[in-house]
Design a protein around this motif. Structure first.
Motif, short mmCIF file in Angstrom:
data_model
loop_
_atom_site.label_atom_id
_atom_site.label_comp_id
_atom_site.label_asym_id
_atom_site.label_seq_id
_atom_site.Cartn_x
_atom_site.Cartn_y
_atom_site.Cartn_z
N ASP A 298 -22.95 16.97 -9.84
CA ASP A 298 -22.77 15.51 -9.86
C ASP A 298 -23.28 14.94 -11.18
N LEU A 299 -24.40 15.51 -11.66
CA LEU A 299 -24.97 15.04 -12.93
C LEU A 299 -24.18 15.56 -14.12
N ALA A 300 -23.71 16.80 -13.99
CA ALA A 300 -23.08 17.45 -15.14
C ALA A 300 -21.66 16.95 -15.41
N LEU A 301 -20.98 16.54 -14.37
CA LEU A 301 -19.56 16.18 -14.52
C LEU A 301 -19.35 14.67 -14.52
N PRO A 302 -18.28 14.20 -15.15
CA PRO A 302 -18.00 12.77 -15.07
C PRO A 302 -17.57 12.39 -13.65
N ASP A 303 -17.85 11.14 -13.26
CA ASP A 303 -17.42 10.70 -11.93
C ASP A 303 -15.93 10.35 -11.97
N SER A 304 -15.38 10.00 -10.83
CA SER A 304 -14.01 9.45 -10.74
C SER A 304 -12.91 10.40 -11.21
N VAL A 305 -13.12 11.72 -11.11
CA VAL A 305 -12.05 12.64 -11.52
C VAL A 305 -11.15 12.90 -10.32
N GLY A 306 -9.86 12.60 -10.48
CA GLY A 306 -8.89 12.83 -9.40
C GLY A 306 -8.97 11.75 -8.33
N ASN A 307 -8.27 12.01 -7.24
CA ASN A 307 -8.24 11.03 -6.14
C ASN A 307 -8.54 11.77 -4.83
N TYR A 308 -9.80 12.26 -4.75
CA TYR A 308 -10.19 13.10 -3.62
C TYR A 308 -11.22 12.45 -2.70
N SER A 309 -11.62 11.23 -3.02
CA SER A 309 -12.63 10.60 -2.16
C SER A 309 -11.96 9.66 -1.16
N PRO A 310 -12.04 9.97 0.13
CA PRO A 310 -11.47 9.04 1.11
C PRO A 310 -12.11 7.66 1.00
N ILE A 311 -13.41 7.62 0.66
CA ILE A 311 -14.08 6.32 0.54
C ILE A 311 -13.73 5.71 -0.81
N LEU A 312 -13.15 4.52 -0.76
CA LEU A 312 -12.81 3.81 -2.00
C LEU A 312 -13.65 2.54 -2.11
N PHE A 313 -13.93 2.17 -3.36
CA PHE A 313 -14.69 0.96 -3.67
C PHE A 313 -13.70 -0.10 -4.13
N ARG A 314 -13.51 -1.15 -3.35
CA ARG A 314 -12.52 -2.17 -3.74
C ARG A 314 -13.14 -3.56 -3.66
N VAL A 315 -12.57 -4.48 -4.40
CA VAL A 315 -13.04 -5.88 -4.37
C VAL A 315 -11.83 -6.80 -4.29
N PHE A 316 -11.90 -7.76 -3.38
CA PHE A 316 -10.83 -8.74 -3.22
C PHE A 316 -11.41 -10.14 -3.37
N GLU A 317 -10.55 -11.04 -3.83
CA GLU A 317 -10.98 -12.43 -3.98
C GLU A 317 -10.10 -13.30 -3.08
N LYS A 318 -10.76 -14.21 -2.38
CA LYS A 318 -9.99 -15.15 -1.54
C LYS A 318 -9.26 -16.12 -2.45
N GLN A 319 -7.97 -16.19 -2.28
CA GLN A 319 -7.16 -17.05 -3.14
C GLN A 319 -7.27 -18.51 -2.74
N LEU A 320 -7.07 -19.37 -3.71
CA LEU A 320 -7.07 -20.81 -3.44
C LEU A 320 -6.00 -21.09 -2.40
N SER A 321 -6.39 -21.88 -1.42
CA SER A 321 -5.48 -22.14 -0.32
C SER A 321 -4.34 -23.04 -0.77
N THR A 322 -3.14 -22.75 -0.24
CA THR A 322 -2.00 -23.61 -0.55
C THR A 322 -1.85 -24.66 0.55
N LYS A 323 -2.71 -24.48 1.64
CA LYS A 323 -2.65 -25.43 2.77
C LYS A 323 -3.18 -26.78 2.34
N LYS A 324 -2.66 -27.81 2.93
CA LYS A 324 -3.16 -29.18 2.60
C LYS A 324 -4.45 -29.43 3.36
#
Ligand SMILES: C[S@@+](CC[C@H](N)C(=O)[O-])C[C@H]1O[C@@H](n2cnc3c(N)ncnc32)[C@H](O)[C@@H]1O
Length: 268
Positions: free
Chosen positions: A242-268
């Motif tokens: 883990d220390l010797a190699l770079p992180d994020s190589v390939g797509n083998y981790s089921p756990i993903l780190f994601r961020v979403f933003e609540k969009q400005l509402s179009t509702k009145k």
């Protein structure tokens, strides 16, 4: 729904009895746990820089491990946790965290005020909702309780990287890893639902596949060379690579780190 709710609650009742307040409760791999915690803190800090009065909600807060770290780090912020296992909720309460309000409830229900939180976090929680419709209900609830432009920090497991991991395992004659019986992973197609709900995906502070190298090391490489009956988790060998190699190589981790933003509402 009732049956699956009972199944999940029984699972976490056992987890509460066997793991108690420990960091290993619901996550035995301490490297994964530490990376998840750092990612969540980095994301809050990105927001915290220009907002000193955040309200943060952790859904499915388990025994309160993450909340205890956040409560210590952000003493002046209002923190909230929702947990539907009464045993884990009791453990979280027993920490007596000063700036934390806990609710014993289900994230499919409307437990909190609308437009109230700046940040909502789920750390391997929505995968416990075995039906897609339940996931959508919970995601809609997250959207509802967030303020406009509020952030949803999503640490959840996905099918596509699990399939890649299993492909690598198969090449080396290792058995497939199945989703645990109490989980139903997300699929990338959730992105369409997220935008329909009113979320825009943001670039996270680290790559979303940050844990990929670790998963390949721990669940493929290490398992091939591991002597029978030897330790599976948190070994020196995996720690070294883990220390010797770079992180994020390939797509083998089921756990993903994601961020979403609540969009400005179009509702009145
Ligand atoms: C994998 S554990 C993660 C716990 C905590 N986030 C952590 O990392 O230690 C999932 C948690 O979500 C809770 N949970 C599952 N379904 C839930 C629901 N419908 N509403 C609220 N909490 C739920 C479980 O009881 C459990 O504590």
């Amino acid at each position: 729904m009732m049956q699956s709710k009972e199944k999940i609650q029984n699972h976490y009742k056992q987890e509460a009895f066997t793991k108690g307040l420990s960091k290993e409760c619901s996550m035995q791999d301490s490297y994964v746990r530490d990376c998840e915690t750092s990612f969540i803190i980095n994301e809050i800090d990105r927001y915290y820089n220009y907002n000193k009065s955040l309200k943060i909600l952790e859904i499915g807060c388990g025994n309160g491990y993450l909340l205890s770290i956040l409560s210590n780090k952000y003493k002046e912020l209002d923190l909230y946790g929702i947990e539907f296992s009464k045993e884990l909720y009791a453990l979280a309460l027993s920490r007596q965290l000063k700036n934390v309000n806990l609710i014993n409830g289900d994230c499919r229900e409307e437990n909190c005020e609308e437009d109230f939180f700046d940040v909502v976090i789920t750390e391997r929680v929505l995968i416990n909702l075995l039906e897609k419709e339940d996931k959508i209900v919970a995601l809609n609830n997250i959207h509802r309780v967030l303020k406009e432009k509020g952030r949803y920090i999503m640490v959840e497991s996905f099918n596509e990287p699990l399939a890649n991991l299993n492909k690598a395992r198969k090449e080396l004659l290792l058995e497939e890893i199945d989703e645990p019986y109490h989980n139903k992973y997300f699929s990338e197609s959730i992105k369409e639902s997220m935008s329909m709900i009113g979320f825009a995906e943001l670039e996270p502070s680290v790559k979303k596949n940050f844990l990929s190298t670790h998963y390949f090391l721990a669940r493929v490489f290490h398992e091939v060379i591991r002597p029978e009956n030897s330790t599976m988790r948190n070994t020196e060998l995996v720690k070294f690579f883990d220390l010797a190699l770079p992180d994020s190589v390939g797509n083998y981790s089921p756990i993903l780190f994601r961020v979403f933003e609540k969009q400005l509402s179009t509702k009145k």
